[in-house]
Write an enzyme that holds these catalytic residues in place. Structure first.
Site: not given
Length: 223
Positions: A52-54, A127
């Site tokens: 959902y991000g990078s 992460e």
């Protein structure tokens, strides 16, 4: 730019500080977290990773299949106070996470069983540097109509750097000015906005936040 090699060699992990509010996890603790999470999977199901991000625009991992997906029950939120990476202690930023409620449109990657642990370890190192997330399994709706269990990382709301107010008013000035050894908080947000457009994914929160950040005056807030 972040690469597989930087993560694999430990250079990425070593680049972060060990801060009182945001202690850096050891490589052993990160790997243990990964194995604990994998132990919860259904071995009959393939492992899908929800991005959902990078991870959307720079996954840095090998995968067998990818497509758009929606994760019900979770929404994007810049709800983690960031003290390293794309920010610093003097001028903290905000890190993206998922919080309960709503739904998130993103991208999923199906990983191969042949090198599953090796590829997931790259994700975990990336992460879980400071253990600011909570890895979970959740069901996602794929673009082709399938519903599959996916692995993703959500905000650890018990961590000291969790911020309850992730509204545009509370975060836009912070994100507009924070930066660190990995780049600026602003660039991360605008890259995310661009990646969502590329995949034809909609997120009103990200669009509104990007517009608010662009409207911020430039300059060093510490001067």
């Amino acid at each position: 730019m972040l690469t597989r090699e930087l993560i694999r060699t430990g250079t990425y992990l070593d680049s972060f500080q060990d801060l009182p509010e945001q202690p850096r996890w050891s490589a052993q603790r990160i790997e243990s977290s990964m194995h604990e999470t994998l132990a919860q999977r259904d071995p009959a199901q393939p492992v899908w990773l929800f991005a959902y991000g990078s991870l959307i625009w720079n996954p840095c991992l090998r995968y067998e299949e990818t497509q758009r997906a929606v994760l019900p029950g979770w929404h994007r939120s810049f709800c983690i106070r960031l003290l390293d990476g794309r920010a610093n202690v003097q001028l903290p930023g905000r890190m993206l996470a998922l919080q309960a409620g709503g739904a998130t449109a993103g991208v999923v990657f199906r990983l191969s069983e042949n090198d599953l642990a090796d590829e997931l370890l790259l994700v975990w190192v990336r992460e879980m540097v400071h253990g600011l997330y909570r890895p979970i399994w959740a069901s996602a709706d794929l673009a082709d109509g399938r519903n599959v269990p996916t692995l993703t990382f959500v905000a650890d709301t018990t961590h000291p750097v969790y911020e309850r107010d992730s509204s545009i008013a509370a975060t836009s000035t912070i994100i507009a000015h924070a930066s660190g050894h990995l780049g600026s908080n602003r660039d991360y947000l605008l890259q995310l906005e661009s990646a969502l457009k590329q995949y034809e994914l909609r997120d009103d929160y990200i669009a509104a936040l990007a517009a608010a950040v662009r409207a911020q005056p430039t300059g060093d807030l510490t001067s």
